[in-house]
Motif scaffolding. Structure first.
Motif, PDB file in Angstrom:
ATOM      1  N   VAL A 149     -32.812 -16.538 -50.613  1.00  0.00           N
ATOM      2  CA  VAL A 149     -31.752 -15.691 -50.068  1.00  0.00           C
ATOM      3  C   VAL A 149     -32.024 -14.234 -50.442  1.00  0.00           C
ATOM      4  O   VAL A 149     -32.706 -13.959 -51.430  1.00  0.00           O
ATOM      5  N   VAL A 150     -31.516 -13.323 -49.629  1.00  0.00           N
ATOM      6  CA  VAL A 150     -31.598 -11.891 -49.937  1.00  0.00           C
ATOM      7  C   VAL A 150     -30.189 -11.408 -50.276  1.00  0.00           C
ATOM      8  O   VAL A 150     -29.257 -11.626 -49.516  1.00  0.00           O
ATOM      9  N   LEU A 151     -30.059 -10.782 -51.446  1.00  0.00           N
ATOM     10  CA  LEU A 151     -28.786 -10.186 -51.846  1.00  0.00           C
ATOM     11  C   LEU A 151     -28.931  -8.683 -51.672  1.00  0.00           C
ATOM     12  O   LEU A 151     -29.840  -8.075 -52.237  1.00  0.00           O
ATOM     13  N   THR A 152     -28.058  -8.073 -50.877  1.00  0.00           N
ATOM     14  CA  THR A 152     -28.255  -6.660 -50.589  1.00  0.00           C
ATOM     15  C   THR A 152     -26.945  -5.936 -50.319  1.00  0.00           C
ATOM     16  O   THR A 152     -25.951  -6.548 -49.949  1.00  0.00           O
ATOM     17  N   ASP A 153     -26.966  -4.623 -50.535  1.00  0.00           N
ATOM     18  CA  ASP A 153     -25.822  -3.782 -50.194  1.00  0.00           C
ATOM     19  C   ASP A 153     -26.101  -3.164 -48.826  1.00  0.00           C
ATOM     20  O   ASP A 153     -27.000  -2.343 -48.686  1.00  0.00           O
ATOM     21  N   PRO A 154     -25.348  -3.563 -47.799  1.00  0.00           N
ATOM     22  CA  PRO A 154     -25.676  -3.152 -46.433  1.00  0.00           C
ATOM     23  C   PRO A 154     -25.443  -1.671 -46.143  1.00  0.00           C
ATOM     24  O   PRO A 154     -25.816  -1.205 -45.062  1.00  0.00           O
ATOM     25  N   VAL A 155     -24.873  -0.934 -47.093  1.00  0.00           N
ATOM     26  CA  VAL A 155     -24.765   0.508 -46.909  1.00  0.00           C
ATOM     27  C   VAL A 155     -26.170   1.093 -46.777  1.00  0.00           C
ATOM     28  O   VAL A 155     -26.394   2.081 -46.083  1.00  0.00           O
ATOM     29  N   VAL A 171     -27.004 -12.278 -48.087  1.00  0.00           N
ATOM     30  CA  VAL A 171     -25.661 -12.163 -48.644  1.00  0.00           C
ATOM     31  C   VAL A 171     -25.411 -10.678 -48.869  1.00  0.00           C
ATOM     32  O   VAL A 171     -26.183 -10.012 -49.551  1.00  0.00           O
ATOM     33  N   PHE A 172     -24.368 -10.160 -48.266  1.00  0.00           N
ATOM     34  CA  PHE A 172     -24.029  -8.744 -48.397  1.00  0.00           C
ATOM     35  C   PHE A 172     -23.035  -8.555 -49.535  1.00  0.00           C
ATOM     36  O   PHE A 172     -22.053  -9.289 -49.637  1.00  0.00           O
ATOM     37  N   PHE A 173     -23.296  -7.566 -50.366  1.00  0.00           N
ATOM     38  CA  PHE A 173     -22.431  -7.254 -51.513  1.00  0.00           C
ATOM     39  C   PHE A 173     -22.039  -5.798 -51.349  1.00  0.00           C
ATOM     40  O   PHE A 173     -22.890  -4.914 -51.424  1.00  0.00           O
ATOM     41  N   LEU A 174     -20.779  -5.527 -51.071  1.00  0.00           N
ATOM     42  CA  LEU A 174     -20.423  -4.166 -50.662  1.00  0.00           C
ATOM     43  C   LEU A 174     -18.960  -3.820 -50.951  1.00  0.00           C
ATOM     44  O   LEU A 174     -18.133  -4.700 -51.190  1.00  0.00           O
ATOM     45  N   ARG A 175     -18.688  -2.527 -50.914  1.00  0.00           N
ATOM     46  CA  ARG A 175     -17.304  -2.065 -50.918  1.00  0.00           C
ATOM     47  C   ARG A 175     -16.868  -1.957 -49.463  1.00  0.00           C
ATOM     48  O   ARG A 175     -15.879  -2.517 -49.069  1.00  0.00           O
ATOM     49  N   SER A 176     -17.640  -1.245 -48.651  1.00  0.00           N
ATOM     50  CA  SER A 176     -17.405  -1.183 -47.209  1.00  0.00           C
ATOM     51  C   SER A 176     -18.573  -0.439 -46.576  1.00  0.00           C
ATOM     52  O   SER A 176     -19.395   0.135 -47.277  1.00  0.00           O
ATOM     53  N   ILE A 177     -18.656  -0.454 -45.260  1.00  0.00           N
ATOM     54  CA  ILE A 177     -19.644   0.353 -44.562  1.00  0.00           C
ATOM     55  C   ILE A 177     -18.847   1.337 -43.720  1.00  0.00           C
ATOM     56  O   ILE A 177     -17.888   0.940 -43.062  1.00  0.00           O
TER      57      ILE A 177
END
Ligand SMILES: *[C@@H]1O[C@H](CO)[C@@H](O)[C@H](O)[C@H]1NC(C)=O
Length: 297
Positions: A149-155, A171-177
């Protein structure tokens, strides 16, 4: 449509799945490829990486050699690649405009300056991403490393593009885009009349004029998002050899882990693959210094 009905699984299948998860290869811990966003974003993600490592997963973080906060730690393996800029260029492009925060100038001039600095910062990340995705040797190595799996911040959408390129779940780990690209990616309903937009100071109960404002504010941000995100869609189109839009890149996530909380954010419609974990945003806080207390008195 009844969403719940679509997720009902026959009991024997569910039991089988649970047993597989407990005794199957999953129980030994997975191999996770992490593509972080530099800066404060990494401070939040680092904690998640540490926790996943503690639970037996093997964590590999990919980052350009020159960066702000992504340094070697004992709970992950750091894989770096050459930065397409010198330290001086990096400092200048990324941090050269920070003085703006303390400047007093005309709103329009400020806006144009802010745009300029945003553009140059976006360029740094974009060039880093190109360097990573065009690095044949590194891509071959990552592809052969059998990540699960890839764990990333989509920003920083580079991780999403990489996941798509390597055909790995993301898997996206974020506050928001910004610009509601997360909402478009998750295909959540997003009615302007009820969901307050960024910077509007509106609540979820709006008068007619506030609703008009709610519709107009996002338009200004659209331009910023256009210049910062479209290069990744072009990059993805080039690598995958077909037309890929920004929304395609963002809708690739299997799971969205939001560092948000409805105690802070107004309620809005969500999808079953969205998980909220408030309180993870820059978790390593320091107490305010004595000086700050005196100044505010
Ligand atoms: C990854 O490896 C597989 C199997 O060898 C290959 O089919 C695929 O094209 C490779 N992907 C990339 C992006 O190199």
């Amino acid at each position: 449509m009844d969403m719940a009905a679509r997720f009902l699984v026959p009991l024997p299948t569910l039991m089988g799945l649970l047993i597989f998860l407990c005794v199957g290869p999953g129980a030994e811990g997975g191999k996770v490829l992490v593509v972080p966003m530099d800066g404060s974003h990494w401070l939040s993600m680092k904690e998640a990486v540490q926790e996943l490592h503690a639970r037996g997963h093997q964590m590999v973080v990919v980052s350009p050699e020159l960066n702000m906060h992504i340094k070697e730690e004992d709970f992950f393996t750091l894989t770096t690649y050459a930065s397409p800029y010198t330290q001086d260029e990096f400092n200048h492009l990324l941090l050269g405009q920070t003085y703006l925060i303390f400047e007093r100038m005309h709103f329009l001039k400020m806006f144009l300056k802010a745009m300029e600095s945003l553009k140059s910062a976006a360029l740094v990340f974009q060039r880093s991403c190109e360097e990573l995705l065009h690095n044949k040797e590194l891509i071959r190595h990552l592809n052969a490393s059998s990540f699960e799996v890839v764990l990333t911040d989509p920003v920083y959408p580079c991780g999403a593009v990489l996941a798509k390129y390597l055909s790995l779940p993301a898997v996206f780990f974020l506050r928001s885009i910004p610009c509601d690209l997360d909402v478009e990616g998750t295909q959540c309903p997003n009615p302007s009349s009820y969901i307050p937009r960024l910077f509007t100071m509106n609540s979820d109960h709006m008068t007619f004029l506030q609703r008009v404002k709610n519709m107009l504010y996002p338009l200004a941000l659209k331009y910023i998002c256009h210049i910062s995100f479209t290069p990744y869609a072009s990059l993805a189109s080039e690598l995958l050899q077909r037309e890929v839009s920004m929304v395609d890149v963002f809708s690739f996530a299997s799971v969205w882990l939001f560092r948000g909380e409805f105690v802070l954010d107004y309620p809005r419609p969500i999808m079953p693959n969205m998980v909220f974990s408030g309180g993870r945003n820059c978790g390593q806080r320091k107490p305010l210094s004595q000086l700050n207390g005196q100044v505010s008195k």
